[in-house]
Design a protein around this motif. Structure first.
Motif, PDB file in Angstrom:
ATOM      1  N   GLY A 171       0.787  -1.030  -0.103  1.00 37.16           N
ATOM      2  CA  GLY A 171      -0.106   0.240  -0.056  1.00 37.16           C
ATOM      3  C   GLY A 171       0.909   1.535  -0.061  1.00 37.16           C
ATOM      4  N   ALA A 172       1.937   1.237   0.758  1.00 37.98           N
ATOM      5  CA  ALA A 172       2.593   2.438   0.909  1.00 37.98           C
ATOM      6  C   ALA A 172       3.509   2.587  -0.419  1.00 37.98           C
ATOM      7  CB  ALA A 172       3.665   2.134   2.129  1.00 37.98           C
ATOM      8  N   VAL A 173       4.159   1.634  -0.854  1.00 37.28           N
ATOM      9  CA  VAL A 173       4.787   1.865  -2.085  1.00 37.28           C
ATOM     10  C   VAL A 173       3.815   2.259  -3.448  1.00 37.28           C
ATOM     11  CG1 VAL A 173       6.498   0.708  -3.848  1.00 37.28           C
ATOM     12  CG2 VAL A 173       6.662   0.360  -1.373  1.00 37.28           C
ATOM     13  N   VAL A 174       2.892   1.480  -3.513  1.00 40.95           N
ATOM     14  CA  VAL A 174       1.931   1.896  -4.601  1.00 40.95           C
ATOM     15  C   VAL A 174       1.334   3.063  -4.535  1.00 40.95           C
ATOM     16  CG1 VAL A 174      -0.212   1.045  -5.973  1.00 40.95           C
ATOM     17  CG2 VAL A 174       1.349  -0.793  -5.269  1.00 40.95           C
ATOM     18  N   SER A 175       1.014   3.628  -3.261  1.00 35.70           N
ATOM     19  CA  SER A 175       0.163   4.923  -3.450  1.00 35.70           C
ATOM     20  C   SER A 175       1.445   5.870  -3.640  1.00 35.70           C
ATOM     21  CB  SER A 175      -0.581   5.177  -1.913  1.00 35.70           C
ATOM     22  OG  SER A 175       0.522   5.049  -0.814  1.00 35.70           O
ATOM     23  N   GLU A 176       2.646   5.798  -3.390  1.00 34.26           N
ATOM     24  CA  GLU A 176       3.773   6.742  -3.633  1.00 34.26           C
ATOM     25  C   GLU A 176       3.821   6.875  -5.252  1.00 34.26           C
ATOM     26  OE1 GLU A 176       6.552   6.059   0.455  1.00 34.26           O
ATOM     27  OE2 GLU A 176       7.056   5.157  -1.641  1.00 34.26           O
ATOM     28  N   TYR A 177       3.346   5.817  -5.957  1.00 33.75           N
ATOM     29  CA  TYR A 177       3.337   5.884  -7.337  1.00 33.75           C
ATOM     30  C   TYR A 177       2.766   6.944  -8.017  1.00 33.75           C
ATOM     31  CZ  TYR A 177       5.825   1.170  -7.672  1.00 33.75           C
ATOM     32  OH  TYR A 177       6.695   0.299  -7.721  1.00 33.75           O
ATOM     33  N   PHE A 178       1.633   7.392  -6.969  1.00 35.06           N
ATOM     34  CA  PHE A 178       0.638   8.433  -7.613  1.00 35.06           C
ATOM     35  C   PHE A 178       1.107   9.821  -7.070  1.00 35.06           C
ATOM     36  CE2 PHE A 178      -2.057   4.647  -7.133  1.00 35.06           C
ATOM     37  CZ  PHE A 178      -2.635   4.498  -8.384  1.00 35.06           C
ATOM     38  N   GLY A 179       2.510   9.565  -6.845  1.00 37.73           N
ATOM     39  CA  GLY A 179       3.163  11.227  -6.313  1.00 37.73           C
ATOM     40  C   GLY A 179       3.319  10.988  -4.938  1.00 37.73           C
ATOM     41  N   GLY A 180       4.591  12.079  -4.522  1.00 36.24           N
ATOM     42  CA  GLY A 180       4.867  11.870  -3.101  1.00 36.24           C
ATOM     43  C   GLY A 180       6.213  12.617  -3.026  1.00 36.24           C
ATOM     44  N   ASN A 181       6.734  12.149  -1.625  1.00 37.19           N
ATOM     45  CA  ASN A 181       8.169  12.831  -1.305  1.00 37.19           C
ATOM     46  C   ASN A 181       8.950  12.187  -2.245  1.00 37.19           C
ATOM     47  OD1 ASN A 181      10.520  13.263  -0.026  1.00 37.19           O
ATOM     48  ND2 ASN A 181       8.902  14.491   1.496  1.00 37.19           N
ATOM     49  N   ARG A 182      10.065  13.224  -2.588  1.00 32.65           N
ATOM     50  CA  ARG A 182      11.133  12.751  -3.409  1.00 32.65           C
ATOM     51  C   ARG A 182      11.974  11.724  -2.614  1.00 32.65           C
ATOM     52  NH1 ARG A 182      13.201  14.037  -7.915  1.00 32.65           N
ATOM     53  NH2 ARG A 182      15.260  13.567  -7.102  1.00 32.65           N
ATOM     54  N   SER A 183      12.059  11.554  -1.726  1.00 33.12           N
ATOM     55  CA  SER A 183      12.834  10.665  -0.996  1.00 33.12           C
ATOM     56  C   SER A 183      12.030   9.484  -0.330  1.00 33.12           C
ATOM     57  CB  SER A 183      13.437  11.326   0.481  1.00 33.12           C
ATOM     58  OG  SER A 183      12.375  11.584   1.300  1.00 33.12           O
ATOM     59  N   ALA A 184      11.124   9.166  -1.380  1.00 33.08           N
ATOM     60  CA  ALA A 184       9.983   8.003  -0.690  1.00 33.08           C
ATOM     61  C   ALA A 184      10.562   6.702  -2.002  1.00 33.08           C
ATOM     62  CB  ALA A 184       8.681   8.302  -0.914  1.00 33.08           C
ATOM     63  N   LEU A 185      10.249   5.813  -1.544  1.00 34.66           N
ATOM     64  CA  LEU A 185      10.752   4.341  -2.271  1.00 34.66           C
ATOM     65  C   LEU A 185       9.816   4.430  -3.778  1.00 34.66           C
ATOM     66  CD1 LEU A 185      12.592   1.918  -2.331  1.00 34.66           C
ATOM     67  CD2 LEU A 185      11.087   0.866  -1.056  1.00 34.66           C
ATOM     68  N   GLY A 186       8.503   4.612  -3.521  1.00 32.85           N
ATOM     69  CA  GLY A 186       7.735   4.284  -4.907  1.00 32.85           C
ATOM     70  C   GLY A 186       8.087   5.467  -5.735  1.00 32.85           C
ATOM     71  N   ILE A 187       8.363   6.543  -5.294  1.00 34.27           N
ATOM     72  CA  ILE A 187       8.801   7.946  -6.283  1.00 34.27           C
ATOM     73  C   ILE A 187      10.139   7.473  -6.521  1.00 34.27           C
ATOM     74  CG2 ILE A 187       9.492  10.202  -6.251  1.00 34.27           C
ATOM     75  CD1 ILE A 187       6.759   9.955  -6.145  1.00 34.27           C
ATOM     76  N   PHE A 188      11.115   6.912  -6.105  1.00 39.06           N
ATOM     77  CA  PHE A 188      12.409   6.461  -6.527  1.00 39.06           C
ATOM     78  C   PHE A 188      12.400   5.461  -7.752  1.00 39.06           C
ATOM     79  CE2 PHE A 188      15.855   3.522  -6.277  1.00 39.06           C
ATOM     80  CZ  PHE A 188      16.959   4.509  -6.613  1.00 39.06           C
ATOM     81  N   ILE A 189      11.421   4.650  -7.503  1.00 35.22           N
ATOM     82  CA  ILE A 189      11.251   3.635  -8.337  1.00 35.22           C
ATOM     83  C   ILE A 189      10.822   4.057  -9.867  1.00 35.22           C
ATOM     84  CG2 ILE A 189      10.250   1.356  -9.080  1.00 35.22           C
ATOM     85  CD1 ILE A 189      10.143   0.602  -5.992  1.00 35.22           C
ATOM     86  N   THR A 190       9.819   4.904  -9.695  1.00 31.07           N
ATOM     87  CA  THR A 190       9.083   5.338 -10.945  1.00 31.07           C
ATOM     88  C   THR A 190      10.045   6.311 -11.574  1.00 31.07           C
ATOM     89  OG1 THR A 190       7.799   7.081  -9.405  1.00 31.07           O
ATOM     90  CG2 THR A 190       6.328   5.334 -10.379  1.00 31.07           C
ATOM     91  N   GLN A 191      10.779   7.263 -10.876  1.00 32.70           N
ATOM     92  CA  GLN A 191      11.838   8.146 -11.623  1.00 32.70           C
ATOM     93  C   GLN A 191      13.001   7.433 -12.126  1.00 32.70           C
ATOM     94  OE1 GLN A 191      12.467  11.572  -8.969  1.00 32.70           O
ATOM     95  NE2 GLN A 191      10.637  12.504  -9.435  1.00 32.70           N
ATOM     96  N   GLU A 192      13.330   6.431 -11.409  1.00 31.62           N
ATOM     97  CA  GLU A 192      14.615   5.868 -12.157  1.00 31.62           C
ATOM     98  C   GLU A 192      14.386   5.000 -13.109  1.00 31.62           C
ATOM     99  OE1 GLU A 192      17.841   6.132 -10.505  1.00 31.62           O
ATOM    100  OE2 GLU A 192      16.791   7.823  -9.783  1.00 31.62           O
ATOM    101  N   ALA A 193      12.997   4.360 -13.161  1.00 32.89           N
ATOM    102  CA  ALA A 193      12.644   3.954 -14.424  1.00 32.89           C
ATOM    103  C   ALA A 193      12.312   4.750 -15.682  1.00 32.89           C
ATOM    104  CB  ALA A 193      11.551   2.831 -13.942  1.00 32.89           C
TER     105      ALA A 193
END
Ligand SMILES: Nc1ncnc2c1ncn2[C@@H]1O[C@H](COP(=O)(O)OP(=O)(O)O)[C@@H](O)[C@H]1O
Ligand SMILES: [Mg+2]
Lengths: 258, 263
Positions: B194-216
């Motif tokens: 839940g935490a990682v996937v909800s970060e996929y919809f946007g969030g803090n730059r230092s979050a794991l979900g954001i990191f994964i989407t941006q690096e990809a």
């Protein structure tokens, strides 16, 4: 002295509906203290229902139960009786000692005292050394002995037992019968004991009540003419066989519908 | 019975499977010359891991805190509601169908909306999503555990004139513990997802979900994979902790003791 009196008790399940069952009809019975009374009868004749009504676990449709002159409800609240069911019904998260302690805990007996009592009772039913085991680590017969120790924990004036040894093999059952008999003789407890084993009933009882089915009624009350103290030699006594035969005869009548 | 022997027979196959799988992965990527953006080799991911270790740990921790916060809020709420409603049979019977229905709704779909409510950068928005996700299994299982009590045990308590509060604490609550630990296990897995996937919809730059989407998005696939592996490790660790606590808390239950009587 009369410990239990049952006046005109009837119990109907699903009264008024198409599948109404008359489990008990006009039961009248008095039991004197210090007796060991067995109830025997075909399955479905209302033995468990009668025990439940006495214990105020279900209400009768008609009639009245009094224990020591008190209503069944009041006796339950005063913990006047102990009940042993067909299954051991232990709490699986409690070790053996806390299982025996449970009724004393509910009665508000202080901790050191209740643990001491529970240890003594476990020793009495031959389970010394199993205090810290969990129920699943014990065989069925041992679990049933825990249930008996638990029922004795509050020193009940009346012990209600519903086919407690029904699931045990013959040898274990005879050993348990002897133990139960000793417990009964050494305590001032009156026992009301449901069984479907004729020899068990004759061996243990001072009095046997034969019930018949549909509707559940008392067919006959048989006084057992054997010495008060029973032991292995009791089963060899010629009177034992005679009374076994008499009970069997009545049971046959009960099964053929009175 | 040899304890060590049984330990080895139990753990050896999964260990072989794990390392065998990694080996096959590596061999397949090299053998078929699979492109980096499709699937980087484990050795490449491991290299990234070593290189960016501190950064990965810090963003992993950021998201772990969100997952933990949501887990605590959601489980607490689920337990409180379950206890409150199970006191009144009609209340829990009325609520249960809704809870079961809500439990099969993809709550994660609400993430963009919740992000909006609490602010996309606010970790609280992720905690709330996680909390809502874990609330339902927690509440449903706790209500079941409190109400699905053996009729014979209830009769026993009644025969000893137990008060309602005594029945609750000495019978219903211990009966509910195995159900609750099942829910904790489900919630532990769900909360990291839940935490990682909800970060996929946007969030803090230092979050794991954001990191994964941006690096990809920037074709740094080895980094994205390293992030995914962090998420997997945290999820597994979380689950393992719950299992260990369960062993300590309900050693009597068949799920813990196995099915070998006499042990
Ligand atoms: N809770 C119940 N609801 C409906 N019928 C019941 C219930 N309990 C018992 N009965 C019926 O009452 C009769 C007597 O049952 P029971 O007292 O259990 O018999 P016994 O213990 O002698 O075998 C049976 O016909 C049984 O089906
Ligand atoms: Mg019965």
């Amino acid at each position: 002295m009369t410990i239990l009196s049952i006046n005109n008790v009837s119990k109907r399940f699903n009264a008024g509906s198409s599948n109404e069952t008359v489990a008990l009809q006009n039961i009248n019975l008095t039991i004197e203290s210090d007796e060991f009374v067995s109830i025997i009868g075909p399955s479905g004749c209302g033995k468990s229902t009668l025990l439940r009504v006495i214990g105020d676990l279900i209400a009768p449709s008609e009639g009245k139960v009094s224990i020591h002159g008190k209503s069944a409800a009041q006796s339950r609240l005063d913990q006047d009786y102990g009940m042993v069911f067909q299954a051991p019904v232990l709490l699986e998260w409690r070790r053996i000692l806390p299982n025996v302690v449970l009724p004393m805990e509910l009665a508000g007996i202080p901790k050191p005292e209740r643990e001491k009592t529970a240890r003594n009772l476990l020793a009495q039913v031959g389970l010394k050394g199993f205090e810290r085991h969990y129920p699943w680590q014990l065989s069925g017969g041992m679990q049933q002995r825990v249930a008996i120790a638990r029922a004795l924990a509050i020193r009940p004036k009346l012990l209600l037992m519903d086919e407690p040894f029904g699931a045990l093999d013959e040898m274990t059952r005879e050993r348990m019968n002897l133990q139960l008999h000793d417990i009964w003789r050494e305590s001032d407890t009156t026992v009301l004991f449901v069984t479907h084993s004729i020899s068990e009933a004759v061996f243990l009882s001072t009095k046997i009540i034969v019930m018949s089915a549909r509707p559940g009624q008392i067919l006959e009350v048989i006084d057992i003419d054997l010495p008060r103290q029973r032991d292995d030699s009791t089963r060899e006594d010629v009177r034992f066989f005679e009374q076994e035969r008499a009970v069997r005869e009545w049971l046959r009548r009960a099964e053929s519908g009175g | 019975m040899g304890r060590e022997e049984s330990w080895i027979t139990r753990w050896l196959p999964p260990i072989i499977l794990f390392f065998g799988g990694i080996f096959l992965w590596e061999a397949a990527v090299r053998g078929f010359q699979i492109e980096q953006f499709l699937l980087p080799a484990p050795s490449v991911i491991a290299g990234t891991f070593v290189e960016n270790f501190e950064r990965l740990v810090s963003i992993g921790w950021f998201t772990t805190k969100e997952a933990l916060g949501g887990f605590v809020i959601g489980c607490t709420a689920g337990i409180v509601v379950a206890f409150a409603t199970s006191r009144w049979t009609t209340a829990s019977e009325t609520l249960m169908p809704f809870a079961i229905a809500a439990n099969s709704v993809p709550i994660i779909a609400f993430a963009p909306i919740v992000n909006n409510w609490f602010g996309v950068d606010n970790p609280l928005s992720k905690m709330v999503i996680v909390a809502i996700i874990v609330f339902f299994p927690m509440m449903i299982n706790t209500v079941r555990g409190l109400t699905l009590v053996d009729a014979a045990q209830l009769e026993l308590m009644r025969s000893y004139a137990a008060a309602p509060s005594e029945i609750l604490f000495k019978l219903r609550l211990p009966n509910a513990l195995p159900y609750m630990f099942n829910a904790f296990k489900i919630a532990a897995s769900l909360s990291m997802i839940g935490a990682v996937v909800s970060e996929y919809f946007g969030g803090n730059r230092s979050a794991l979900g954001i990191f994964i989407t941006q690096e990809a998005a920037q074709f740094r696939f080895a980094n994205a994979w390293a992030g995914i592996i962090i998420a997997c490790i945290v999820g597994l660790a979380f689950y393992t902790v719950v299992v260990l606590v369960e062993r300590l808390a309900i050693p009597w239950h068949s799920s813990v003791r196995g099915n070998n009587p006499g042990g």
